[in-house]
Structures are given as structure tokens and as C-alpha cells.
Design an enzyme around this catalytic site. Structure first.
Site, PDB file in Angstrom:
ATOM      1  N   TYR A   1       0.821  -1.192  -0.071  1.00  0.00           N
ATOM      2  CA  TYR A   1       0.093  -0.174  -0.054  1.00  0.00           C
ATOM      3  C   TYR A   1       1.137   1.314  -0.092  1.00  0.00           C
ATOM      4  CZ  TYR A   1      -3.499   3.522   1.560  1.00  0.00           C
ATOM      5  OH  TYR A   1      -4.392   4.340   1.777  1.00  0.00           O
ATOM      6  N   ILE A   2       0.619   2.187  -0.950  1.00  0.00           N
ATOM      7  CA  ILE A   2       1.412   3.129  -1.007  1.00  0.00           C
ATOM      8  C   ILE A   2       0.833   4.464  -0.256  1.00  0.00           C
ATOM      9  CG2 ILE A   2       2.365   4.910  -2.760  1.00  0.00           C
ATOM     10  CD1 ILE A   2       2.407   2.727  -4.942  1.00  0.00           C
TER      11      ILE A   2
ATOM     12  N   ARG B   1     -11.600   7.059  -9.001  1.00  0.00           N
ATOM     13  CA  ARG B   1     -11.759   5.743  -8.616  1.00  0.00           C
ATOM     14  C   ARG B   1     -13.132   5.651  -7.933  1.00  0.00           C
ATOM     15  NH1 ARG B   1      -7.138   2.617  -8.378  1.00  0.00           N
ATOM     16  NH2 ARG B   1      -8.064   1.385  -6.698  1.00  0.00           N
TER      17      ARG B   1
ATOM     18  N   GLU C   1      -4.064  -5.164  -8.971  1.00  0.00           N
ATOM     19  CA  GLU C   1      -4.704  -4.626  -7.479  1.00  0.00           C
ATOM     20  C   GLU C   1      -5.345  -5.912  -6.753  1.00  0.00           C
ATOM     21  OE1 GLU C   1      -6.510  -1.115  -6.944  1.00  0.00           O
ATOM     22  OE2 GLU C   1      -5.693  -0.224  -8.801  1.00  0.00           O
TER      23      GLU C   1
ATOM     24  N   ASP D   1      19.509   0.828 -11.697  1.00  0.00           N
ATOM     25  CA  ASP D   1      18.661   0.795 -13.101  1.00  0.00           C
ATOM     26  C   ASP D   1      18.814   1.987 -14.047  1.00  0.00           C
ATOM     27  OD1 ASP D   1      17.185   0.492 -15.410  1.00  0.00           O
ATOM     28  OD2 ASP D   1      15.259  -0.529 -14.135  1.00  0.00           O
TER      29      ASP D   1
ATOM     30  N   THR E   1      29.941  -1.472 -28.763  1.00  0.00           N
ATOM     31  CA  THR E   1      30.953  -2.044 -27.793  1.00  0.00           C
ATOM     32  C   THR E   1      31.179  -3.424 -28.528  1.00  0.00           C
ATOM     33  OG1 THR E   1      29.356  -3.165 -26.593  1.00  0.00           O
ATOM     34  CG2 THR E   1      30.115  -1.218 -25.684  1.00  0.00           C
TER      35      THR E   1
ATOM     36  N   CYS F   1      31.528  -4.853 -20.361  1.00  0.00           N
ATOM     37  CA  CYS F   1      31.707  -5.858 -19.389  1.00  0.00           C
ATOM     38  C   CYS F   1      30.582  -6.856 -18.967  1.00  0.00           C
ATOM     39  CB  CYS F   1      31.543  -5.070 -18.002  1.00  0.00           C
ATOM     40  SG  CYS F   1      33.313  -4.073 -17.852  1.00  0.00           S
TER      41      CYS F   1
ATOM     42  N   LEU G   1      28.142  -8.999 -21.645  1.00  0.00           N
ATOM     43  CA  LEU G   1      28.174  -9.714 -22.858  1.00  0.00           C
ATOM     44  C   LEU G   1      29.365  -9.654 -23.717  1.00  0.00           C
ATOM     45  CD1 LEU G   1      24.459  -9.267 -24.122  1.00  0.00           C
ATOM     46  CD2 LEU G   1      25.476 -11.095 -22.632  1.00  0.00           C
TER      47      LEU G   1
END
Length: 388
Positions: free
Chosen positions: A11-12, A51, A153, A216, A302, A341, A343
Site C-alpha cells: 500500500y502506497i 476511482r 490490485e 537501473d 562495444t 563488461c 556480454l
């Protein structure tokens, strides 16, 4: 497999709501109004109103349910953390026993979206099983439905008991300290979990303009993201594969650049994309007030052929091009993976030093995203080693 391996639901909320939640539980909007509970909103009022107007098959408004996500790192969270201070947001972890509550329903996506369907617990778990890979993914897009589906949800009538709360997740250690002060003597674990909030797991400053990041890269705040590619026009694995899936236009531009010899083994190609990444990643039940995050993509070779190993001399030549041309082409900040670094089978001990040699001291911030395929000796992550 009859049902997904559920360890938690989420739950946020705003951290100022935590004392009330730990005392009264997680309440539906209708219950909040009935009890006159004061709370700090995190969602735009238009999202909340939508909602209220959406009904389940039982003809009950979504306002009559407390809603939990199966994956908190989703487009709604992306929207919230880009509109609010990340340290103001908490994710409340709820025990999977919440599914045993009478009247529990499961949606196969964001419950407020028109294409979303609603199911009983038994049928809902079957649907979750089918789309569990999407729900556990780190990214999504609009046109294949994953942006909606990742926000599946669990809807619980009226309220969720505080006894079902097992943890509170926050953005970092400063947020943890703040939450612990707010909740006082409540015996609940407060866990810094930066990944949920689209933050790096770690950031190490190497020089005034250079940082090493574990995280990420596609959620970087840098203006330009670097994609490691070959010069054959094939995006098959790694970052290139993700770019191809998430940004099809990047793939088209990449193939054209290969055909036209604009991308070579020693010269990257800069794609000045004009679309807003925020618009693509955030929940857009209603438009963002201030969409931004225009991202450019630096296609950096690369490999010469997709099946080859990377060559240090090619990477060095490409970095030299970046150092000599970043001002002219308009790069204002740059995110780069550890070139070759993964594949490409090169070692960070070699690549890291070369990258830092060329990128250290240029007049823009640069974030190098560390390889995640294997552990790196900490000695190779220091400024003394990398800037030698």
C-alpha cells in the site's frame, strides 16, 4: 503452479498517515470519510475522483475498497515519486493472509482503467499466475498492456487490520529515521528499499563530475542514456534488447545509423529523441502537470559483430569521441553502462579505469552504471585505482 509465490502485498501512502494506519488499519476512502480520519493525500484529486466513479461487478465503487498492489514499483509509484519528495512516501507491506478476507477481489490491472477486469480470489490468482512475469518486471510500456497489468490490485472491502502489516518500506536511511520518529514506539520494521522508489541501490562519488552507480540506468535522471550495441543492426540481448522492447523508435534509428555508417566501431551515434520518458512511464489516468524527462540515446558500439567479444581499443576510441564532441552535440549529462563488461566479456578492472580516464574532468555529470553480472572487488571501485 496454482498461485504466485506471494510474500507481501503493498500500500502506497504518505509517511504522515502511518500513525493512523498502524492504529486503525488501511481504510477505504469511504471509511476514511465515515470516520472523519484526517490524512495527507499523495494522489492528485482527479485520480481519486476517477476511482470513486468506477464500479466493480458488484456495483460497488472502488472507494469502498482498500487497495493493495502486488508490485509497488509501478507506474503509479513512478508518478508519485516524480510529483512528491521521495522521502515523504512509504510503502506499507501487508501479509498475504489479507487474501482470506471475505469479499476480496483481484483486478488484472489498474482498477481505475477501463480495460481492467475484476475477479474473485480463486479466478484472480489464476490470472495473476498468467501475468506474474509482467508484474515482477522492472519495466513496462503502454501498447502491450504491461503498463496497466503491472498495477494489478487486491481490493479489500472497507479496511485492512493493522495486525496484517508486517513492514514499512522507505526510500533511504534518512527516511527510515524520520518514519521511526513519526511512528514512535510502534513495533514494526522500517526498511530502506531504494529500488522500489526508482533510486540507485548505491552511489559512489569518484570525482566532481563522475559517479559509480548500482541501479537501473533506464530510470537515470541524466539527459543522455548510453546503449551498448554492435554495428550489425542487431539488438538481441542485454541493454540493447531492453531498449528495443521499451523504445521501438530507438531500434529503428539504430538500424538506420548502421546502414548509413553513421555508427561505427569507433564513433557513437547520438539520437536526440523528443518524447517525454515521464509520459511513457508514469500512470496517466490524468496527464502529468509538468511532464519532463526528455531523453537522448547515445548508441555506443562495444562489438563489431553481435557474437564477438568487445575490444578495448574500440571502446577507448568511442570514449575519446565522447570527450571531444559532447559539447558540440549538446550532451548535458550522461549515463553509461560498464562498456563491454557484460556480454562483451571484458573486465571492469580494465574498462573502469579507461572509462574514468576519458570521462573524468569533462564539464558535465557522468554516471557509470556498474555491471551486475558478477561481484566487483572493492579495490577496483576506488578513486585511487580508477583515476590513477
Amino acid at each position: 503452479m496454482n498461485k504466485p509465490e506471494l510474500k507481501s502485498l503493498y500500500y502506497i501512502t504518505h509517511i504522515e498517515n502511518l500513525p493512523s494506519i498502524l492504529q486503525k488499519g488501511i481504510l477505504s476512502h469511504k471509511k476514511v470519510d465515515e470516520l472523519g480520519v484526517s490524512y495527507t493525500p499523495i494522489y492528485d484529486s482527479t485520480i481519486v475522483s476517477k476511482r470513486k466513479d468506477k464500479s466493480t461487478p458488484e456495483r460497488n465503487s472502488l472507494w469502498e475498497y482498500a487497495n493493495l498492489y502486488f508490485q509497488p514499483r509501478n507506474p503509479m509509484m513512478y508518478r508519485v515519486v516524480n510529483e512528491k519528495d521521495k522521502r515523504d512516501i512509504a510503502v506499507v507491506g501487508v501479509k498475504p493472509e489479507v487474501l482470506n478476507i471475505s469479499g476480496c477481489m483481484i483486478s488484472d490491472g489498474n482498477a481505475a482503467n477501463d480495460p481492467t477486469n475484476f475477479f474473485s480470489l480463486k479466478e484472480g490468482l489464476k490470472i495473476l499466475n498468467q501475468q506474474w512475469k509482467i508484474i515482477q518486471s522492472d519495466w513496462w510500456k503502454e501498447d502491450d498492456g504491461s503498463k496497466r497489468k503491472i498495477m494489478a490490485e487486491c481490493l479489500i472491502p472497507e479496511q485492512i487490520s493493522p495486525s496484517l502489516i508486517h513492514s514499512i518500506f522507505v526510500a533511504d536511511h534518512k527516511a527510515k529515521e524520520r518514519v521511526e520518529q513519526i511512528i514512535g514506539s510502534a513495533k514494526i520494521s522500517v526498511v530502506p528499499e531504494s529500488h522500489i522508489f526508482f533510486l540507485p541501490r548505491s552511489l559512489t562519488r569518484i570525482s566532481s563530475n563522475l559517479s559509480l552507480i548500482d541501479g537501473d540506468m533506464f530510470f537515470s535522471h541524466m539527459q543522455t542514456l548510453t546503449i551498448s550495441v554492435n554495428i550489425q543492426g542487431i539488438m538481441g540481448k542485454g541493454l540493447a534488447s531492453r531498449a528495443k522492447y521499451q523504445f521501438p523508435d530507438v531500434y529503428v534509428v539504430y538500424q538506420d545509423a548502421c546502414r548509413n555508417k553513421q555508427l561505427t566501431a569507433t564513433k557513437p551515434y547520438l539520437y536526440k529523441r523528443e518524447a517525454s520518458l515521464d509520459q511513457e512511464l508514469a500512470d496517466l489516468s490524468f496527464p502529468l502537470a509538468t511532464p519532463n524527462a526528455i531523453k537522448w540515446f547515445l548508441l555506443f558500439s562495444t562489438k563489431r559483430k553481435w557474437q564477438d567479444n568487445s575490444r578495448l581499443e574500440d571502446i577507448e576510441a568511442g570514449l575519446n569521441w565522447v570527450r571531444n564532441n559532447y559539447r558540440e552535440v549538446g550532451i548535458q549529462s550522461l549515463a553509461m553502462p560498464a562498456l563491454g563488461c557484460g556480454l562483451g566479456n571484458l573486465n571492469w578492472a580494465d574498462v573502469g579505469r579507461i572509462m574514468c580516464r576519458y570521462l573524468h574532468g569533462i564539464e558535465i555529470p557522468v554516471a557509470i552504471y556498474l555491471p551486475r553480472e558478477h561481484q566487483i572487488d572493492p579495490n577496483y571501485l576506488t578513486s585511487d585505482y580508477l583515476l590513477m
